[in-house]
Design a protein around this motif. Structure first.
Motif, PDB file in Angstrom:
ATOM      1  N   GLU A  11       2.473  -1.653  -5.873  1.00  0.00           N
ATOM      2  CA  GLU A  11       1.893  -2.118  -7.010  1.00  0.00           C
ATOM      3  C   GLU A  11       1.811  -3.745  -7.360  1.00  0.00           C
ATOM      4  O   GLU A  11       2.936  -4.241  -7.202  1.00  0.00           O
ATOM      5  CB  GLU A  11       2.141  -1.520  -8.527  1.00  0.00           C
ATOM      6  CG  GLU A  11       1.472  -1.816  -9.763  1.00  0.00           C
ATOM      7  CD  GLU A  11       1.807  -1.188 -10.865  1.00  0.00           C
ATOM      8  OE1 GLU A  11       1.490  -1.656 -11.974  1.00  0.00           O
ATOM      9  OE2 GLU A  11       2.308  -0.260 -10.775  1.00  0.00           O
ATOM     10  N   MET A  12       0.819  -4.116  -7.167  1.00  0.00           N
ATOM     11  CA  MET A  12       0.740  -5.562  -7.125  1.00  0.00           C
ATOM     12  C   MET A  12      -0.197  -6.405  -8.188  1.00  0.00           C
ATOM     13  O   MET A  12      -1.281  -5.825  -8.364  1.00  0.00           O
ATOM     14  CB  MET A  12       0.560  -6.404  -5.890  1.00  0.00           C
ATOM     15  CG  MET A  12       1.352  -5.850  -4.759  1.00  0.00           C
ATOM     16  SD  MET A  12       0.584  -6.591  -3.184  1.00  0.00           S
ATOM     17  CE  MET A  12       0.618  -8.389  -3.329  1.00  0.00           C
ATOM     18  N   ALA A  13       0.353  -7.185  -9.184  1.00  0.00           N
ATOM     19  CA  ALA A  13      -0.521  -7.577 -10.304  1.00  0.00           C
ATOM     20  C   ALA A  13      -1.307  -6.387 -10.978  1.00  0.00           C
ATOM     21  O   ALA A  13      -2.562  -6.661 -11.353  1.00  0.00           O
ATOM     22  CB  ALA A  13      -1.721  -8.667  -9.990  1.00  0.00           C
ATOM     23  N   GLY A  14      -0.638  -5.219 -11.347  1.00  0.00           N
ATOM     24  CA  GLY A  14      -1.410  -4.250 -12.036  1.00  0.00           C
ATOM     25  C   GLY A  14      -2.386  -3.387 -11.110  1.00  0.00           C
ATOM     26  O   GLY A  14      -2.981  -2.477 -11.680  1.00  0.00           O
ATOM     27  N   GLU A  15      -2.377  -3.805  -9.752  1.00  0.00           N
ATOM     28  CA  GLU A  15      -3.239  -3.001  -8.897  1.00  0.00           C
ATOM     29  C   GLU A  15      -2.528  -2.042  -7.910  1.00  0.00           C
ATOM     30  O   GLU A  15      -1.392  -2.837  -7.460  1.00  0.00           O
ATOM     31  CB  GLU A  15      -4.135  -3.742  -8.168  1.00  0.00           C
ATOM     32  CG  GLU A  15      -5.357  -4.455  -8.879  1.00  0.00           C
ATOM     33  CD  GLU A  15      -6.402  -5.138  -8.358  1.00  0.00           C
ATOM     34  OE1 GLU A  15      -6.870  -4.616  -7.283  1.00  0.00           O
ATOM     35  OE2 GLU A  15      -6.674  -6.312  -9.047  1.00  0.00           O
ATOM     36  N   HIS A  16      -2.789  -1.217  -7.390  1.00  0.00           N
ATOM     37  CA  HIS A  16      -2.320  -0.287  -6.350  1.00  0.00           C
ATOM     38  C   HIS A  16      -2.984  -0.891  -4.858  1.00  0.00           C
ATOM     39  O   HIS A  16      -4.173  -0.794  -4.881  1.00  0.00           O
ATOM     40  CB  HIS A  16      -2.547   1.221  -6.543  1.00  0.00           C
ATOM     41  CG  HIS A  16      -1.757   1.645  -7.578  1.00  0.00           C
ATOM     42  ND1 HIS A  16      -1.940   1.967  -8.658  1.00  0.00           N
ATOM     43  CD2 HIS A  16      -0.253   2.007  -7.764  1.00  0.00           C
ATOM     44  CE1 HIS A  16      -1.273   2.264  -9.634  1.00  0.00           C
ATOM     45  NE2 HIS A  16      -0.082   2.403  -8.958  1.00  0.00           N
ATOM     46  N   VAL A  17      -2.180  -1.158  -4.148  1.00  0.00           N
ATOM     47  CA  VAL A  17      -2.810  -1.630  -2.839  1.00  0.00           C
ATOM     48  C   VAL A  17      -1.875  -1.040  -1.538  1.00  0.00           C
ATOM     49  O   VAL A  17      -0.862  -0.776  -1.833  1.00  0.00           O
ATOM     50  CB  VAL A  17      -2.694  -3.141  -2.587  1.00  0.00           C
ATOM     51  CG1 VAL A  17      -3.474  -4.110  -3.703  1.00  0.00           C
ATOM     52  CG2 VAL A  17      -1.162  -3.727  -2.852  1.00  0.00           C
ATOM     53  N   ILE A  18      -2.690  -0.720  -0.624  1.00  0.00           N
ATOM     54  CA  ILE A  18      -2.023  -0.396   0.731  1.00  0.00           C
ATOM     55  C   ILE A  18      -1.520  -1.528   1.340  1.00  0.00           C
ATOM     56  O   ILE A  18      -2.414  -2.447   1.913  1.00  0.00           O
ATOM     57  CB  ILE A  18      -3.018   0.535   1.574  1.00  0.00           C
ATOM     58  CG1 ILE A  18      -3.380   1.708   0.772  1.00  0.00           C
ATOM     59  CG2 ILE A  18      -2.256   1.114   2.833  1.00  0.00           C
ATOM     60  CD1 ILE A  18      -4.622   2.474   1.269  1.00  0.00           C
ATOM     61  N   VAL A  19      -0.427  -1.503   1.664  1.00  0.00           N
ATOM     62  CA  VAL A  19       0.104  -2.768   2.529  1.00  0.00           C
ATOM     63  C   VAL A  19       0.262  -2.402   4.143  1.00  0.00           C
ATOM     64  O   VAL A  19       0.854  -1.460   4.405  1.00  0.00           O
ATOM     65  CB  VAL A  19       1.495  -3.122   1.918  1.00  0.00           C
ATOM     66  CG1 VAL A  19       2.105  -4.542   3.040  1.00  0.00           C
ATOM     67  CG2 VAL A  19       1.560  -3.611   0.425  1.00  0.00           C
ATOM     68  N   MET A  20      -0.672  -3.145   4.905  1.00  0.00           N
ATOM     69  CA  MET A  20      -0.306  -3.183   6.174  1.00  0.00           C
ATOM     70  C   MET A  20       0.861  -3.376   6.869  1.00  0.00           C
ATOM     71  O   MET A  20       1.375  -4.527   6.487  1.00  0.00           O
ATOM     72  CB  MET A  20      -1.436  -3.836   6.767  1.00  0.00           C
ATOM     73  CG  MET A  20      -2.900  -3.502   6.359  1.00  0.00           C
ATOM     74  SD  MET A  20      -3.614  -2.227   6.657  1.00  0.00           S
ATOM     75  CE  MET A  20      -5.211  -2.399   5.874  1.00  0.00           C
ATOM     76  N   PRO A  21       1.272  -2.727   7.708  1.00  0.00           N
ATOM     77  CA  PRO A  21       2.786  -3.070   8.522  1.00  0.00           C
ATOM     78  C   PRO A  21       2.347  -4.259   9.292  1.00  0.00           C
ATOM     79  O   PRO A  21       1.428  -4.371   9.980  1.00  0.00           O
ATOM     80  CB  PRO A  21       3.022  -1.778   9.012  1.00  0.00           C
ATOM     81  CG  PRO A  21       1.718  -1.139   9.434  1.00  0.00           C
ATOM     82  CD  PRO A  21       0.792  -1.549   8.345  1.00  0.00           C
ATOM     83  N   GLY A  22       3.420  -5.184   9.371  1.00  0.00           N
ATOM     84  CA  GLY A  22       3.302  -6.480  10.202  1.00  0.00           C
ATOM     85  C   GLY A  22       3.870  -6.354  11.427  1.00  0.00           C
ATOM     86  O   GLY A  22       4.645  -5.213  11.746  1.00  0.00           O
TER      87      GLY A  22
END
Length: 90
Positions: A11-22
């Motif tokens: 959760e970032m800034a009130g939004e749900h996001v899928i974070v890509m592995p780096g």
């Protein structure tokens, strides 16, 4: 198909996001996918198990007031978006 385990929702800034592995195990914060409420619902219900587009469509019809044809189309677009980013595997 299955959602690949290395992808995580944050959760970032009130939004749900899928974070890509780096590289090196660190998250690549320049490559994220935002999830709307119905996408997040599907993610929560389908993560960690095998599923089909029909499974996703059924979940949509059970939760939302949507006809089966629309749910199939929406589920197909959701899966295609995840596949395009390499988030699901066959």
């Amino acid at each position: 198909m299955k959602i690949r385990e290395e992808f995580k929702v944050r959760e970032m800034a009130g939004e749900h996001v899928i974070v890509m592995p780096g590289r090196g195990g660190a998250a690549d914060m320049t490559r994220i996918v935002s999830l709307n409420p119905s996408s997040m619902y599907l993610w929560e219900k389908l993560r960690g198990r095998e599923f089909t587009a029909a499974d996703a469509a059924l979940l949509l019809t059970e939760r939302y007031e949507v006809d089966a044809d629309t749910a199939r189309k929406d589920a197909g677009r959701w899966i295609a978006s995840l596949a395009e980013c390499g988030i699901v595997e066959e």
